[in-house]
Design a protein around this motif. Structure first.
Motif, PDB file in Angstrom:
ATOM      1  N   ILE A 227      -3.629   2.489   6.015  1.00 16.88           N
ATOM      2  CA  ILE A 227      -3.929   2.350   4.578  1.00 16.88           C
ATOM      3  C   ILE A 227      -4.558   3.628   4.043  1.00 16.88           C
ATOM      4  CG2 ILE A 227      -5.363   1.130   2.895  1.00 16.88           C
ATOM      5  CD1 ILE A 227      -4.969  -1.400   4.597  1.00 16.88           C
ATOM      6  N   GLY A 230      -1.876   6.364   3.794  1.00 12.63           N
ATOM      7  CA  GLY A 230      -1.026   6.216   2.613  1.00 12.63           C
ATOM      8  C   GLY A 230      -1.721   6.642   1.339  1.00 12.63           C
ATOM      9  N   LEU A 231      -3.042   6.351   1.247  1.00 12.97           N
ATOM     10  CA  LEU A 231      -3.778   6.704   0.036  1.00 12.97           C
ATOM     11  C   LEU A 231      -4.010   8.211  -0.078  1.00 12.97           C
ATOM     12  CD1 LEU A 231      -6.428   3.821  -0.059  1.00 12.97           C
ATOM     13  CD2 LEU A 231      -4.458   4.106  -1.567  1.00 12.97           C
ATOM     14  N   GLY A 234      -0.547  10.091  -0.416  1.00 12.88           N
ATOM     15  CA  GLY A 234       0.313   9.661  -1.512  1.00 12.88           C
ATOM     16  C   GLY A 234       0.676  10.767  -2.489  1.00 12.88           C
ATOM     17  N   TRP A 239       4.107   8.818  -4.454  1.00  8.38           N
ATOM     18  CA  TRP A 239       3.695   7.422  -4.301  1.00  8.38           C
ATOM     19  C   TRP A 239       4.862   6.473  -4.043  1.00  8.38           C
ATOM     20  CZ3 TRP A 239      -1.064   6.476  -3.155  1.00  8.38           C
ATOM     21  CH2 TRP A 239      -2.076   7.339  -3.589  1.00  8.38           C
ATOM     22  N   THR A 244       4.935   6.848   2.086  1.00 14.42           N
ATOM     23  CA  THR A 244       3.719   6.296   1.473  1.00 14.42           C
ATOM     24  C   THR A 244       3.749   4.776   1.462  1.00 14.42           C
ATOM     25  OG1 THR A 244       3.516   8.242   0.056  1.00 14.42           O
ATOM     26  CG2 THR A 244       2.291   6.281  -0.594  1.00 14.42           C
ATOM     27  N   LEU A 248       1.328   2.096   3.681  1.00 15.74           N
ATOM     28  CA  LEU A 248       0.508   1.071   3.023  1.00 15.74           C
ATOM     29  C   LEU A 248       0.947  -0.331   3.421  1.00 15.74           C
ATOM     30  CD1 LEU A 248       0.261   2.623  -0.566  1.00 15.74           C
ATOM     31  CD2 LEU A 248      -1.523   2.561   1.175  1.00 15.74           C
ATOM     32  N   ALA A 252      -1.188  -3.090   5.575  1.00 16.42           N
ATOM     33  CA  ALA A 252      -1.462  -4.423   5.033  1.00 16.42           C
ATOM     34  C   ALA A 252      -1.001  -5.509   6.003  1.00 16.42           C
ATOM     35  CB  ALA A 252      -0.779  -4.592   3.683  1.00 16.42           C
ATOM     36  N   SER A 430      -7.488  11.087  -2.719  1.00 19.01           N
ATOM     37  CA  SER A 430      -6.194  10.966  -3.395  1.00 19.01           C
ATOM     38  C   SER A 430      -6.280  11.412  -4.851  1.00 19.01           C
ATOM     39  CB  SER A 430      -5.710   9.514  -3.329  1.00 19.01           C
ATOM     40  OG  SER A 430      -4.486   9.358  -4.006  1.00 19.01           O
TER      41      SER A 430
END
Length: 474
Positions: A227, A230-231, A234, A239, A244, A248, A252, A430
């Motif tokens: 997570i 990805g942030l 990004g 994004w 990305t 994420l 999750a 980010s």
């Protein structure tokens, strides 16, 4: 988190465990020092981050952000399992082992000649910190009679708050007058002294406890890491890119897997049963959401002051000290207000005050660099709001928990805070990366993020928190 060995510790004659007995001040200080060291390194490194980036200029900002986030990810994943492992191996022995790991890793951090080595050493340092946090509290609590166990939590939490408060200023002084490496090397004499003094601690052990969920630890660390990845990446990856969205989504899904596994495992990495009451849900999730705004703002303010106002590291470090110091000062009065008026009004008022302080920073940030007129008012008001929110949410999370599980519940609350620290740091990186070339715009976007999360805490509190009897706010 290591559970409080109530009867067992008393039976073995834990110092100060008898009713009315006064615990040895040196041992109380030693246990609080364990928390102090672990939490100091969650803020002291932020101030040195610009200098670290200059040293390793061949690495981009998202990559170097793992110097901060690697520490938070590992602590969040290991807090509860480290405490349970300490119950089986012995808290004193584990405490000493945590000190050794933390101190040696600090030495490697200070000598690192590459970003990769620095990040790796920070991960090992975080393992030591994750051991120190639960074991220090578990060793401290049996020193107090049952009726005063929450006093132990208050002292321990005050040490953690003090560490967070002086971290930015101390980091600025060390980085400015020596080098960013001193931020890590300062841990060595403290760690050696604490290790020598730890011989006086009374051992606490319970071999009958279940084996910690090691797979759950790995899954949680992987989830948070993906997570955060990805942030922070990004803006570079775009994004809507597969990388990305994949990072994420995978993070999750792994988090869902951790929750499902925790519901079945006898020693889960996340104590889901501590979230079953509405107050516990509000206290723990509220702590996580407020941690997002708090840690995002800490990093954002350092970068803003050094890049837009062009302040030195020592000046920026001292300028970011008022919020956490105000938080520490206001914490105890906040607990008294909660006892008198109830938890919910204090939390909501604290969130509104925090939002007001953020708006003051938003206004002052665009003006000429002036600590007294354009920075201090917003910083102090933010810290005051946080001082009302943090301890009361912690007290709500612990309200109704039986004494034998206070340490576990406190560790769970700390773990939720660390989850928020991971997200807050990643979001700040980010936003700053997306606003390259516009430091004021990036800072203002982060302050708006802070406002939105503080408002969400107020809404969550209104939906979940019900008045409790004499909140035991640490």
């Amino acid at each position: 988190m290591a559970k409080t060995p109530v009867a067992r510790g008393d039976a073995r004659g834990a110092p100060g465990a008898e009713a009315g007995a006064k615990p040895p001040a040196a041992l109380v200080l030693l246990c609080c020092l364990g928390a102090f060291m672990a939490f100091l390194d969650s803020t002291i490194v932020n101030v040195a981050f610009p200098n670290i980036a200059e040293t390793f200029d061949d690495s981009d900002l998202p990559t170097l952000s793992w110097v901060l986030n690697g520490y938070n990810v590992v602590i969040a994943a290991l807090l509860l399992p480290a405490g349970r492992a300490a119950d089986r191996l012995g808290c004193r022995r584990s405490f000493a082992g945590g000190l050794v790991l933390f101190t040696l890793a600090s030495a490697v951090c200070g000598a690192a000649n590459s970003a990769e080595l620095l990040i790796g050493a920070r991960v090992v340092q975080a393992v030591g910190a994750a051991i120190l946090i639960p074991t220090s509290l578990a060793l401290l609590m049996p020193m107090f009679p049952m009726a005063r166990r929450l006093v132990a939590i208050t002292l321990w939490s005050a040490a953690a708050a003090l560490a967070a408060g002086i971290g930015p200023g101390l980091g600025g002084i060390l980085a400015e007058h020596w080098t960013w490496r001193a931020v890590f090397l300062v841990n060595i004499p403290i760690g050696v002294l604490a290790l020598w003094a730890s011989r006086r601690l009374t051992e606490q052990r319970d071999r009958s406890g279940p084996t910690p969920d090691i797979l759950g630890v790995v899954l949680l660390a992987a989830s948070l890491g993906l997570i955060a990845l990805g942030l922070v990446k990004g803006p570079d990856w775009e994004w809507e890119s597969a990388r990305t969205l994949g990072a994420l989504a995978a993070g999750a899904l792994l988090l869902v897997a951790v929750a499902l596994r925790s519901a079945r495992h006898p020693a889960p990495v996340i104590e889901l049963d501590l979230l079953r009451s509405r107050n516990a849900l509000g206290g723990n999730l509220g702590s996580m959401l407020f941690s997002v705004t708090f840690f995002a703002v800490i990093l954002n303010n350092i970068l803003f002051l050094t890049t837009y106002w062009h302040w030195s590291l020592i000046t920026a470090g001292l300028a970011t000290t008022p919020p956490p110091l105000a938080t520490a000062v206001v914490a105890r009065p906040a607990a008294r207000l909660a006892e008198k008026f109830g938890d919910l009004p204090v939390v909501v008022a604290g969130c509104l005050i925090y939002i007001g302080g953020t708006l003051l920073l938003f206004w002052g940030g665009g003006k000429d660099p002036d600590f007294v007129r354009h920075w201090l008012p917003g910083a102090a008001v933010m810290g005051t709001g946080a001082g009302l929110v943090w301890p009361v949410l912690g007290g709500v999370a612990l309200a109704g928990v039986e004494p034998a599980r206070l340490a576990t519940a406190s560790a769970a609350n700390s773990a939720f805070r660390q989850l928020g620290a991971v997200l807050g740091t990643a979001l700040a990186v980010s936003i700053v990366t997306s606003s390259a070339g516009d430091p004021l715009g990036g800072a203002r976007n982060t302050w708006w993020l802070s406002i939105s999360f503080a408002a969400s805490v107020a809404v969550l509190a209104a939906l979940t928190i019900r008045r409790t009897e004499a909140s035991a706010a640490p």
